[in-house]
Scaffold this active site. Structure first.
Site, PDB file in Angstrom:
ATOM      1  N   ASP A   1     -12.242 -10.147   0.286  1.00  0.00           N
ATOM      2  CA  ASP A   1     -13.534 -10.139   1.041  1.00  0.00           C
ATOM      3  C   ASP A   1     -14.519  -9.335   0.236  1.00  0.00           C
ATOM      4  O   ASP A   1     -14.207  -8.623  -0.516  1.00  0.00           O
ATOM      5  CB  ASP A   1     -13.334 -10.011   2.545  1.00  0.00           C
TER       6      ASP A   1
ATOM      7  N   GLU B   1       0.804  -1.285  -0.125  1.00  0.00           N
ATOM      8  CA  GLU B   1      -0.034   0.156   0.189  1.00  0.00           C
ATOM      9  C   GLU B   1       0.905   1.357   0.217  1.00  0.00           C
ATOM     10  O   GLU B   1       0.730   2.245   0.799  1.00  0.00           O
ATOM     11  CB  GLU B   1      -0.999  -0.105   1.304  1.00  0.00           C
TER      12      GLU B   1
ATOM     13  N   HIS C   1     -10.547  -6.122  -1.701  1.00  0.00           N
ATOM     14  CA  HIS C   1     -11.621  -5.843  -0.655  1.00  0.00           C
ATOM     15  C   HIS C   1     -12.631  -5.296  -1.266  1.00  0.00           C
ATOM     16  O   HIS C   1     -12.769  -3.951  -1.649  1.00  0.00           O
ATOM     17  CB  HIS C   1     -11.101  -4.751   0.438  1.00  0.00           C
TER      18      HIS C   1
ATOM     19  N   ASN D   1       1.785  -5.016  -3.158  1.00  0.00           N
ATOM     20  CA  ASN D   1       0.582  -5.700  -2.755  1.00  0.00           C
ATOM     21  C   ASN D   1      -0.025  -4.437  -2.501  1.00  0.00           C
ATOM     22  O   ASN D   1       0.174  -3.384  -1.801  1.00  0.00           O
ATOM     23  CB  ASN D   1       0.641  -6.418  -1.542  1.00  0.00           C
TER      24      ASN D   1
ATOM     25  N   GLU E   1      -6.257 -10.577  -0.507  1.00  0.00           N
ATOM     26  CA  GLU E   1      -6.983 -10.433   0.537  1.00  0.00           C
ATOM     27  C   GLU E   1      -8.205 -10.558   0.177  1.00  0.00           C
ATOM     28  O   GLU E   1      -9.026  -9.241   0.908  1.00  0.00           O
ATOM     29  CB  GLU E   1      -6.403  -9.001   1.278  1.00  0.00           C
TER      30      GLU E   1
HETATM   31  O1  G3I Z   1      -1.846  -5.453  19.110  1.00  0.00           O
HETATM   32  C1  G3I Z   1      -2.591  -4.545  19.434  1.00  0.00           C
HETATM   33  C2  G3I Z   1      -2.993  -4.767  20.855  1.00  0.00           C
HETATM   34  O2  G3I Z   1      -1.771  -4.798  21.571  1.00  0.00           O
HETATM   35  C3  G3I Z   1      -3.970  -3.927  21.319  1.00  0.00           C
HETATM   36  O3  G3I Z   1      -4.267  -4.459  22.773  1.00  0.00           O
HETATM   37  C4  G3I Z   1      -5.390  -4.002  20.432  1.00  0.00           C
HETATM   38  C5  G3I Z   1      -6.429  -3.205  20.922  1.00  0.00           C
HETATM   39  O4  G3I Z   1      -7.100  -2.454  19.750  1.00  0.00           O
HETATM   40  O5  G3I Z   1      -5.018  -3.543  19.323  1.00  0.00           O
HETATM   41  C6  G3I Z   1      -3.762  -4.561  18.804  1.00  0.00           C
HETATM   42  O6  G3I Z   1      -3.673  -3.956  17.359  1.00  0.00           O
HETATM   43  C7  G3I Z   1      -4.519  -4.176  16.646  1.00  0.00           C
HETATM   44  C8  G3I Z   1      -4.009  -5.262  15.186  1.00  0.00           C
HETATM   45  O7  G3I Z   1      -4.844  -5.478  14.260  1.00  0.00           O
HETATM   46  C9  G3I Z   1      -3.446  -6.592  15.956  1.00  0.00           C
HETATM   47  O8  G3I Z   1      -4.542  -7.365  16.194  1.00  0.00           O
HETATM   48  C10 G3I Z   1      -4.978  -3.033  15.896  1.00  0.00           C
HETATM   49  O9  G3I Z   1      -5.741  -2.442  16.881  1.00  0.00           O
HETATM   50  C11 G3I Z   1      -5.802  -3.136  14.712  1.00  0.00           C
HETATM   51  O10 G3I Z   1      -6.239  -1.934  13.896  1.00  0.00           O
HETATM   52  C12 G3I Z   1      -5.341  -4.119  13.579  1.00  0.00           C
HETATM   53  O11 G3I Z   1      -6.097  -4.385  12.554  1.00  0.00           O
HETATM   54  C13 G3I Z   1      -5.325  -5.168  11.514  1.00  0.00           C
HETATM   55  C14 G3I Z   1      -5.248  -4.162  10.159  1.00  0.00           C
HETATM   56  O12 G3I Z   1      -4.817  -4.671   9.246  1.00  0.00           O
HETATM   57  C15 G3I Z   1      -4.557  -2.812  10.436  1.00  0.00           C
HETATM   58  O13 G3I Z   1      -4.605  -1.968   9.524  1.00  0.00           O
HETATM   59  C16 G3I Z   1      -6.256  -6.333  11.125  1.00  0.00           C
HETATM   60  O14 G3I Z   1      -6.373  -7.108  11.950  1.00  0.00           O
HETATM   61  C17 G3I Z   1      -5.681  -6.817   9.650  1.00  0.00           C
HETATM   62  O15 G3I Z   1      -6.473  -7.727   9.139  1.00  0.00           O
HETATM   63  C18 G3I Z   1      -5.623  -5.682   8.688  1.00  0.00           C
HETATM   64  O16 G3I Z   1      -4.898  -6.416   7.566  1.00  0.00           O
HETATM   65  C19 G3I Z   1      -4.628  -5.520   6.403  1.00  0.00           C
HETATM   66  C20 G3I Z   1      -3.728  -6.136   5.635  1.00  0.00           C
HETATM   67  O17 G3I Z   1      -2.436  -6.160   6.552  1.00  0.00           O
HETATM   68  C21 G3I Z   1      -3.183  -4.841   4.504  1.00  0.00           C
HETATM   69  N1  G3I Z   1      -4.382  -4.572   3.645  1.00  0.00           N
HETATM   70  C22 G3I Z   1      -5.538  -4.306   4.576  1.00  0.00           C
HETATM   71  C23 G3I Z   1      -6.018  -5.319   5.518  1.00  0.00           C
HETATM   72  C24 G3I Z   1      -7.378  -4.909   5.931  1.00  0.00           C
HETATM   73  O18 G3I Z   1      -7.350  -3.666   6.828  1.00  0.00           O
END
Ligand code: G3I
Length: 405
Positions: A261, A152, A229, A193, A259
């Site tokens: 969905d 990205e 997406h 990607n 990815e």
């Molecule tokens: O690790 C912290 C944790 O310590 C904390 O307690 C918790 C509280 O909210 O947050 C945790 O971090 C989260 C992280 O995922 C790990 O679980 C973040 O808040 C959350 O925003 C993050 O979301 C991820 C997102 O990328 C971030 O942009 C999603 O799980 C993940 O599926 C998503 O994946 C991305 C791809 O990498 C790139 N393309 C888009 C895709 C969807 O957004």
């Protein structure tokens, strides 16, 4: 020497073995894809009903760690590396014999503040990039079918994101990152990607420029990941999707939906909306099948319980193939039916780049212990015969796949 595309090789190898059961990866491979995969995040690993599906090779032949390999997880402090989260997912995938797409090395998001808010010069930031990429790629060396090297890099309007990498290093940070990854693992395929590059527009055009910039700088890029997406009812047409895939493959790289969905704009979804979602999923999978160098489709993830969508798009959701209580939706059934019909009547034919005649028929049945032309003959997790019928030899394409050529 004739060069045959991966699709034709896989179709030939899988010929005559369309699985009776409806599992997605088995059907996808029979239809000529390298894999049907899913993202898996760490919190879901304690859910045994979930992991029974996620690490079922018949259902998913490829796994992407959803978060565990990102910079904030791997190198939370400068020079301090932690592979616990990433390895928790990759080790399960490897035990199941699943291919790994590794995700990701350089991204503005989930980037620790010591990087994003650091005070850098060109030299110091290049040093940090090299160290991070080298350390992580070496840790997973030989395990990753592909790496999302840069994720990205583009804004929604197709300009470069003004993140720390671009602000300090300019556009050159992307070829720089690809060269560092290539040096650390020559066998892993290196991908750019992104999302909203699945159809024509400024962002697709800009992504094409990224590929060309890497190539013209002497770097290696092997693939482009189109995230996929989408929104129910607004998913691009198959023709539009195929055209975008072909825009990239014309540059000599492979492509994949990385990815996928398809989210409902409002939930709970009606029965009619679920049917539309099923049609949209099939549109995307059929686009991949229509392009010889589209190697696979990965969903992000497969179970609504672990979808990233509701927390990002308030009111939207139910974007995955299984409901949050792990029941298959119409989209699952439609994809399985589509793949089964595609495997029974494959439409892809080999692309031949020399004057050698096109081969459109499947090879003869493989003799036990001696593989025919185009049969698989090796790779990580492969347990079949390693020999090839004369005069062919077992040639390695990557750590996961080799053929009699
Ligand atoms: O690790 C912290 C944790 O310590 C904390 O307690 C918790 C509280 O909210 O947050 C945790 O971090 C989260 C992280 O995922 C790990 O679980 C973040 O808040 C959350 O925003 C993050 O979301 C991820 C997102 O990328 C971030 O942009 C999603 O799980 C993940 O599926 C998503 O994946 C991305 C791809 O990498 C790139 N393309 C888009 C895709 C969807 O957004």
């Amino acid at each position: 020497m004739a060069k045959f595309n991966l699709r034709s090789l896989l179709l030939a190898a899988a010929s005559g073995s369309v699985p009776a059961a409806g599992q997605l990866n088995s059907l996808a491979k029979a239809a000529g894809l390298l894999y049907f995969g899913t993202a898996v995040d760490n919190p879901s690993l304690t859910n045994t009903a979930y992991t029974a599906v996620a690490f079922n090779l018949s259902e998913f032949g490829q796994i992407t760690p959803a978060n565990g390999q990102k910079w904030d997880s791997i190198e939370p402090s400068n020079g301090v590396y932690s592979y616990t989260q990433g390895d928790a997912v990759t080790s399960k995938a490897q035990s199941a014999g699943q291919i790994l797409r590794c995700h990701n090395l350089v991204w503005y998001n989930q980037l620790p503040s010591w990087v994003s808010s650091g005070s850098w010069t060109t030299t110091t930031l290049e040093s940090v990039l090299t160290s991070h990429i080298t350390n992580e790629v070496l840790h997973y060396k030989g395990q990753c079918y592909a790496w999302d090297v840069v994720n990205e890099a583009l804004s929604d309007t197709g300009t470069y994101r003004a993140d720390v990498f671009y602000n300090i290093l300019g556009t050159g940070y992307i070829p720089f990152a690809f060269k560092a990854a290539a040096a650390a693992d020559p066998a892993a395929k290196l991908y750019y990607n992104d999302y909203n590059i699945e159809y024509a527009g400024a962002k697709l055009t800009a992504a094409v420029s990224i590929v060309k910039n890497i190539q013209s700088s002497g770097g290696r890029i092997d693939g482009v990941g189109l995230q996929g997406h989408f929104i129910v009812g607004s998913t691009p047409s198959k023709a539009s999707l195929v055209a975008a895939l072909q825009t990239f493959t014309a540059l000599g790289v492979e492509v994949a939906y990385t990815e996928l969905d398809v989210r409902h704009s409002s939930v709970p979804a009606s029965a009619a909306a679920q049917q539309q979602q099923a049609a949209d999923y099939v549109t995307v999978v059929s686009a991949c099948l229509a392009v010889a160098k589209c190697v696979g489709v990965t969903v992000w993830d497969f179970d609504d319980q672990y979808s990233w969508v509701p927390s990002t798009f308030s009111g939207s959701g139910e974007a995955d193939l299984w409901s949050s209580n792990l029941v298959k939706k119409p989209a699952y059934t439609s994809i399985a039916s589509f793949l089964k019909s595609a495997a029974t009547a494959p439409v892809a034919v080999p692309t031949v780049v020399t004057t050698t005649p096109v081969i459109t028929t499947a090879p003869a049945t493989t003799a036990a212990g001696s593989n025919s032309h185009y049969a698989q003959c090796g790779g990580i997790g492969f347990t079949g015969a390693a020999g090839c019928a004369s005069p062919y030899t077992c040639s390695t394409l990557n750590s996961y796949y080799a053929q009699c050529l």
